[in-house]
Design a protein around this motif. Structure first.
Motif, PDB file in Angstrom:
ATOM      1  N   GLY A 150       0.862  -1.126  -0.049  1.00  0.00           N
ATOM      2  CA  GLY A 150       0.026  -0.093   0.015  1.00  0.00           C
ATOM      3  C   GLY A 150       0.796   1.386  -0.108  1.00  0.00           C
ATOM      4  O   GLY A 150       0.392   2.317  -0.430  1.00  0.00           O
ATOM      5  N   LEU A 151       2.053   1.277   0.509  1.00  0.00           N
ATOM      6  CA  LEU A 151       3.217   2.272   0.224  1.00  0.00           C
ATOM      7  C   LEU A 151       3.692   2.518  -1.007  1.00  0.00           C
ATOM      8  O   LEU A 151       4.681   3.139  -1.130  1.00  0.00           O
ATOM      9  N   GLY A 152       3.543   1.369  -1.828  1.00  0.00           N
ATOM     10  CA  GLY A 152       4.237   1.441  -2.976  1.00  0.00           C
ATOM     11  C   GLY A 152       5.316   0.531  -3.421  1.00  0.00           C
ATOM     12  O   GLY A 152       5.941   0.528  -4.484  1.00  0.00           O
ATOM     13  N   LEU A 153       5.750  -0.265  -2.313  1.00  0.00           N
ATOM     14  CA  LEU A 153       6.584  -1.517  -2.518  1.00  0.00           C
ATOM     15  C   LEU A 153       6.301  -2.397  -3.677  1.00  0.00           C
ATOM     16  O   LEU A 153       5.159  -2.948  -3.488  1.00  0.00           O
ATOM     17  N   PRO A 154       7.131  -2.555  -4.693  1.00  0.00           N
ATOM     18  CA  PRO A 154       6.622  -3.309  -5.769  1.00  0.00           C
ATOM     19  C   PRO A 154       6.458  -4.843  -5.283  1.00  0.00           C
ATOM     20  O   PRO A 154       6.936  -5.391  -4.353  1.00  0.00           O
ATOM     21  N   ALA A 155       5.344  -5.542  -5.752  1.00  0.00           N
ATOM     22  CA  ALA A 155       5.028  -6.926  -5.226  1.00  0.00           C
ATOM     23  C   ALA A 155       6.218  -7.960  -5.476  1.00  0.00           C
ATOM     24  O   ALA A 155       6.057  -8.845  -4.477  1.00  0.00           O
ATOM     25  N   ASP A 156       7.137  -7.801  -6.372  1.00  0.00           N
ATOM     26  CA  ASP A 156       8.152  -8.715  -6.658  1.00  0.00           C
ATOM     27  C   ASP A 156       9.510  -8.348  -5.475  1.00  0.00           C
ATOM     28  O   ASP A 156      10.642  -8.871  -5.745  1.00  0.00           O
ATOM     29  N   SER A 157       9.342  -7.473  -4.642  1.00  0.00           N
ATOM     30  CA  SER A 157      10.198  -7.197  -3.745  1.00  0.00           C
ATOM     31  C   SER A 157      10.696  -8.458  -2.999  1.00  0.00           C
ATOM     32  O   SER A 157      10.012  -8.795  -2.404  1.00  0.00           O
ATOM     33  N   PRO A 158      12.151  -8.355  -2.627  1.00  0.00           N
ATOM     34  CA  PRO A 158      12.461  -9.481  -1.889  1.00  0.00           C
ATOM     35  C   PRO A 158      11.723  -9.692  -0.461  1.00  0.00           C
ATOM     36  O   PRO A 158      11.591 -10.944   0.356  1.00  0.00           O
ATOM     37  N   GLY A 159      11.598  -8.590   0.160  1.00  0.00           N
ATOM     38  CA  GLY A 159      11.059  -8.714   1.526  1.00  0.00           C
ATOM     39  C   GLY A 159       9.692  -9.072   1.627  1.00  0.00           C
ATOM     40  O   GLY A 159       8.960  -9.442   2.596  1.00  0.00           O
ATOM     41  N   LEU A 160       8.944  -9.063   0.484  1.00  0.00           N
ATOM     42  CA  LEU A 160       7.592  -9.638   0.224  1.00  0.00           C
ATOM     43  C   LEU A 160       7.555 -11.062  -0.371  1.00  0.00           C
ATOM     44  O   LEU A 160       6.300 -11.850  -0.372  1.00  0.00           O
ATOM     45  N   ALA A 161       8.575 -11.687  -0.564  1.00  0.00           N
ATOM     46  CA  ALA A 161       8.705 -13.093  -1.231  1.00  0.00           C
ATOM     47  C   ALA A 161       8.142 -14.279  -0.424  1.00  0.00           C
ATOM     48  O   ALA A 161       8.411 -13.957   0.980  1.00  0.00           O
ATOM     49  N   GLU A 162       7.686 -15.279  -0.863  1.00  0.00           N
ATOM     50  CA  GLU A 162       7.288 -16.407  -0.033  1.00  0.00           C
ATOM     51  C   GLU A 162       8.427 -16.771   0.608  1.00  0.00           C
ATOM     52  O   GLU A 162       9.631 -16.950  -0.043  1.00  0.00           O
ATOM     53  N   PRO A 163       8.398 -17.030   2.001  1.00  0.00           N
ATOM     54  CA  PRO A 163       9.557 -17.743   2.775  1.00  0.00           C
ATOM     55  C   PRO A 163       9.770 -19.327   2.249  1.00  0.00           C
ATOM     56  O   PRO A 163       9.025 -19.950   1.871  1.00  0.00           O
ATOM     57  N   ASP A 164      11.302 -19.516   2.187  1.00  0.00           N
ATOM     58  CA  ASP A 164      11.753 -20.885   2.056  1.00  0.00           C
ATOM     59  C   ASP A 164      12.043 -21.619   3.362  1.00  0.00           C
ATOM     60  O   ASP A 164      13.117 -21.681   3.716  1.00  0.00           O
ATOM     61  N   VAL A 165      10.932 -21.885   4.102  1.00  0.00           N
ATOM     62  CA  VAL A 165      11.078 -22.422   5.495  1.00  0.00           C
ATOM     63  C   VAL A 165      10.778 -23.832   5.136  1.00  0.00           C
ATOM     64  O   VAL A 165       9.954 -24.253   4.518  1.00  0.00           O
ATOM     65  N   PRO A 166      11.858 -24.683   5.786  1.00  0.00           N
ATOM     66  CA  PRO A 166      11.784 -25.853   5.727  1.00  0.00           C
ATOM     67  C   PRO A 166      10.614 -26.411   6.275  1.00  0.00           C
ATOM     68  O   PRO A 166      10.187 -26.041   7.259  1.00  0.00           O
ATOM     69  N   GLN A 167       9.725 -27.532   5.711  1.00  0.00           N
ATOM     70  CA  GLN A 167       8.674 -27.966   6.143  1.00  0.00           C
ATOM     71  C   GLN A 167       9.128 -29.233   6.978  1.00  0.00           C
ATOM     72  O   GLN A 167       9.815 -30.013   6.622  1.00  0.00           O
ATOM     73  N   PRO A 168       8.323 -29.614   8.232  1.00  0.00           N
ATOM     74  CA  PRO A 168       8.576 -31.040   8.810  1.00  0.00           C
ATOM     75  C   PRO A 168       8.348 -32.230   8.005  1.00  0.00           C
ATOM     76  O   PRO A 168       7.286 -31.971   7.069  1.00  0.00           O
ATOM     77  N   ASP A 169       9.123 -33.162   8.061  1.00  0.00           N
ATOM     78  CA  ASP A 169       8.939 -34.336   7.455  1.00  0.00           C
ATOM     79  C   ASP A 169       7.735 -35.178   7.864  1.00  0.00           C
ATOM     80  O   ASP A 169       7.198 -34.775   8.850  1.00  0.00           O
ATOM     81  N   GLU A 170       7.585 -36.239   7.140  1.00  0.00           N
ATOM     82  CA  GLU A 170       6.237 -37.011   7.611  1.00  0.00           C
ATOM     83  C   GLU A 170       6.640 -37.646   9.066  1.00  0.00           C
ATOM     84  O   GLU A 170       5.677 -37.934   9.902  1.00  0.00           O
ATOM     85  N   GLU A 171       7.811 -37.583   9.828  1.00  0.00           N
ATOM     86  CA  GLU A 171       7.936 -38.350  11.117  1.00  0.00           C
ATOM     87  C   GLU A 171       7.969 -37.224  12.058  1.00  0.00           C
ATOM     88  O   GLU A 171       8.045 -37.380  13.101  1.00  0.00           O
ATOM     89  N   GLY A 172       7.532 -35.885  11.840  1.00  0.00           N
ATOM     90  CA  GLY A 172       7.689 -34.899  12.536  1.00  0.00           C
ATOM     91  C   GLY A 172       8.727 -34.199  12.971  1.00  0.00           C
ATOM     92  O   GLY A 172       8.725 -33.045  13.637  1.00  0.00           O
ATOM     93  N   GLY A 173       9.738 -34.454  12.211  1.00  0.00           N
ATOM     94  CA  GLY A 173      11.174 -33.811  12.361  1.00  0.00           C
ATOM     95  C   GLY A 173      11.348 -32.816  11.183  1.00  0.00           C
ATOM     96  O   GLY A 173      10.490 -32.837  10.340  1.00  0.00           O
ATOM     97  N   ASN A 174      12.401 -31.996  11.420  1.00  0.00           N
ATOM     98  CA  ASN A 174      12.494 -31.303  10.309  1.00  0.00           C
ATOM     99  C   ASN A 174      13.514 -31.980   8.995  1.00  0.00           C
ATOM    100  O   ASN A 174      14.199 -32.494   9.463  1.00  0.00           O
ATOM    101  N   GLY A 175      13.159 -31.531   7.857  1.00  0.00           N
ATOM    102  CA  GLY A 175      13.802 -32.070   6.855  1.00  0.00           C
ATOM    103  C   GLY A 175      14.884 -31.431   6.221  1.00  0.00           C
ATOM    104  O   GLY A 175      15.959 -31.698   6.095  1.00  0.00           O
TER     105      GLY A 175
END
Length: 175
Positions: A150-175
């Motif tokens: 809303g303040l004009g930051l372009p949608a493709d700016s790095p601060g608005l990017a989808e995070p690359d957060v590791p997802q938990p694996d099937e056994e409940g631990g981090n992959g």
């Protein structure tokens, strides 16, 4: 020409409309009698008039009433005029937001000292967000992202990017 014209309150029989439209058409095509393949404007009209697309193929009609102008479901001119008033109020509100340019890179050279300071602080904040994927994955981030856009930051700016957060694996631990 880099802008899109918006015609409001014109009858297509109005000589002023014809003169402006033909001048723009001639500028775009080199011939005022030949329609461009590209739209150069929009006509906000009260009622749906499908024949206008044939007369003015390079002007998009945006009717306030989508029903056939002669059909039984047609809204009255007063109802359509009220819709047009509301639409123009919304456009005016959106266009008058005094901060929408703050983070837009196209406006970076027009700020006074205070605006530059605020802009620099917000850009530092955005850079910090870019380096923190967990922060961008937080539940409240969508509100922060909407504020920055809303303040004009372009949608493709790095601060608005989808995070690359590791997802938990099937056994409940981090992959």
């Amino acid at each position: 020409m880099t802008k899109h014209l918006c015609f409001v309150g014109f009858s297509l029989q109005d000589p002023n409309f014809s003169e402006v439209a033909e001048t723009v058409r001639a500028t775009l095509t080199g011939d005022s009698s030949t329609a461009s393949r590209n739209l150069f404007g929009s006509l906000l009209s009260l009622h749906n008039r499908p024949f206008l697309a044939e007369l003015w193929p390079d002007v998009q009609q945006v009717p306030m009433d989508m029903a056939d102008a002669s059909g039984p479901d047609r809204l009255s001119s007063a109802q359509c005029a009220r819709r047009l008033d509301i639409f123009l109020d919304k456009v005016s509100l959106d266009a008058s937001t005094p901060t929408r340019h703050l983070l837009d890179p196209n406006f970076s050279g027009v700020f006074d000292k205070q605006q530059r300071e605020l802009r620099e602080a917000l850009l530092l904040f955005e850079a910090e967000l870019a380096s923190r994927p967990d922060a961008r994955a937080a539940a409240g981030f969508e509100a922060v992202s909407a504020l920055l856009r809303g303040l004009g930051l372009p949608a493709d700016s790095p601060g608005l990017a989808e995070p690359d957060v590791p997802q938990p694996d099937e056994e409940g631990g981090n992959g």
